[in-house]
Scaffold this active site. Structure first.
Site, PDB file in Angstrom:
ATOM      1  N   ARG A 145      50.113  57.145  59.421  1.00 55.13           N
ATOM      2  CA  ARG A 145      51.352  58.097  59.320  1.00 55.13           C
ATOM      3  C   ARG A 145      52.685  57.155  59.037  1.00 55.13           C
ATOM      4  NH1 ARG A 145      51.583  61.165  64.117  1.00 55.13           N
ATOM      5  NH2 ARG A 145      50.913  63.095  62.954  1.00 55.13           N
ATOM      6  N   GLY A 154      56.722  57.126  56.933  1.00 57.80           N
ATOM      7  CA  GLY A 154      57.916  57.780  56.957  1.00 57.80           C
ATOM      8  C   GLY A 154      57.752  59.014  55.936  1.00 57.80           C
ATOM      9  N   MET A 155      56.804  58.792  54.796  1.00 57.66           N
ATOM     10  CA  MET A 155      56.708  60.048  54.064  1.00 57.66           C
ATOM     11  C   MET A 155      55.539  61.108  54.167  1.00 57.66           C
ATOM     12  SD  MET A 155      57.454  58.053  50.437  1.00 57.66           S
ATOM     13  CE  MET A 155      57.244  59.517  49.546  1.00 57.66           C
ATOM     14  N   ALA A 156      54.703  60.621  54.930  1.00 53.82           N
ATOM     15  CA  ALA A 156      53.341  61.358  54.949  1.00 53.82           C
ATOM     16  C   ALA A 156      52.521  61.246  55.922  1.00 53.82           C
ATOM     17  CB  ALA A 156      52.451  61.368  53.561  1.00 53.82           C
ATOM     18  N   LYS A 176      46.315  63.086  52.192  1.00 57.02           N
ATOM     19  CA  LYS A 176      47.834  62.789  52.134  1.00 57.02           C
ATOM     20  C   LYS A 176      48.791  64.009  52.291  1.00 57.02           C
ATOM     21  CE  LYS A 176      51.084  59.256  50.781  1.00 57.02           C
ATOM     22  NZ  LYS A 176      50.948  57.998  49.803  1.00 57.02           N
ATOM     23  N   ASP A 201      55.478  47.961  43.083  1.00 51.72           N
ATOM     24  CA  ASP A 201      55.356  47.931  44.255  1.00 51.72           C
ATOM     25  C   ASP A 201      54.435  47.186  44.669  1.00 51.72           C
ATOM     26  OD1 ASP A 201      56.824  47.959  46.707  1.00 51.72           O
ATOM     27  OD2 ASP A 201      56.586  49.935  47.210  1.00 51.72           O
TER      28      ASP A 201
END
Length: 333
Positions: A32, A34-36, A53, A146
């Protein structure tokens, strides 16, 4: 084309082992962020293990974050390489989620957390496999932007998978640009100098990030540091890295030279492509070692505060100089 959302249409779905989402059976929560949330699941149509996801509701309501999620899915569907996480197409869904291949392994970050310094032969092996994946995505017009240990999966045989293409650049996709939005490009420890200056970066930005990772795998440290993201990025822009052999003298001069070629501040002076980087790693005995000034002046650390201090000091001197001139004129008039 702008993205619009109806916030009322998004609901929080809580899934547990044994639940079914369309034709997928949920096996367990895998991770888990912060986005998914990512679940390990089984495709009931063919028995294939997959990763599902599911973005958090706030992500679906945020145009910039939701575009990042969609970007990862779009690129993943286009890629077909053993070193790149595959995303499966499946349009018949009851809610927004992404279906990816399930990969056994661990994040490179977790490996480095347990063993900060890798043996050179293993660091080279992992780096070569990342370079092979980068060569593939770059040849297809995709730049990861990234790259970091958190975005590389490594299996028991050191095969790798690149993951999280959320801020990747794709020649055939929409730009990650929105009115009043400016998504963060990259991660401070691994971001290239051009990205730190606000530029989009290109394939050589990925090679720079991998140079940082190779440095870290060999030495157990990243070459630039600071108390916050701003200072880390400025250290990269203003200073030379600590020579790897200063951190660990067992690193060969040839491997140190390869790192410096990857970490050139000016992209024009870096490896032009992943193949050139890989060629040097495969044949380090053929790498000529350069007598670089960076070997001697790396201890001269400059900070952005020094420039500001000098500016304000000069500013403070102005009224003193003016007062001195007025006194001089008054005495000689």
């Amino acid at each position: 084309m702008p993205i619009t959302f109806d916030a009322d249409s998004f609901t929080m779905t809580v899934l547990h082992a044994g639940d079914q989402l369309d034709h997928y059976r949920i096996e367990a929560l895998a991770a888990r962020s912060g986005m998914a949330s990512i679940f390990r699941a089984t495709d009931l149509n063919n028995g294939r293990p997959v990763a599902i996801k599911i973005p958090h509701p706030e992500v679906e309501c945020d145009p910039a974050l939701f575009e990042r999620f969609r970007r990862e899915e779009e690129i993943g569907k286009l890629m077909d390489h053993p070193g790149v996480m595959k995303v499966f197409s499946d349009d018949d869904r009851s809610q927004v989620y992404m279906v990816m291949e399930w990969v056994e392994g661990r994040l490179l970050r977790k490996i480095l957390g347990e063993q900060p310094k890798l043996p050179p032969e293993r660091a080279i092996r992992i780096t070569l496999r990342i370079l092979d994946a980068l060569d593939y995505i770059h040849s297809h017009g995709v730049v990861h932007r990234d790259l970091k240990p958190e975005n590389v999966m490594v299996d028991a045989h050191d095969n790798i998978k690149l993951i999280d293409f959320g801020i990747a650049g794709n020649a055939g996709a929409r730009r990650l640009t929105f009115a009043k939005f400016s998504p963060t490009m990259g991660t401070p420890d691994y971001i290239s100098p051009e990205q730190a200056k606000g530029q989009r970066g290109d394939a050589r930005s990925d090679l720079y990030a991998l140079g940082i990772m190779f440095y870290e795998m060999l030495s157990g440290k990243v070459p630039f540091s600071g108390a916050n993201a701003f200072l880390i990025m400025n250290d990269r822009l203003l200073n030379n890295p600590v020579p790897p052999r200063e951190v660990d003298p067992t690193i060969t001069p040839q491997l140190q030279e390869i790192i410096y070629r990857a970490l050139e501040r000016n992209p024009k002076n870096r490896y032009a492509n992943a193949r050139d980087f890989a060629r040097d790693l495969e044949h380090p005995e053929q790498v000529g070692v350069t007598d670089r000034p960076e070997f001697r002046n790396w201890k001269d650390r400059r900070t952005p505060w020094a420039k500001k201090a000098l500016f304000y000091a000069l500013l403070a001197l102005i009224p003193i100089v003016i007062l001195g001139l007025l006194l001089y004129i008054a005495r000689h008039s």
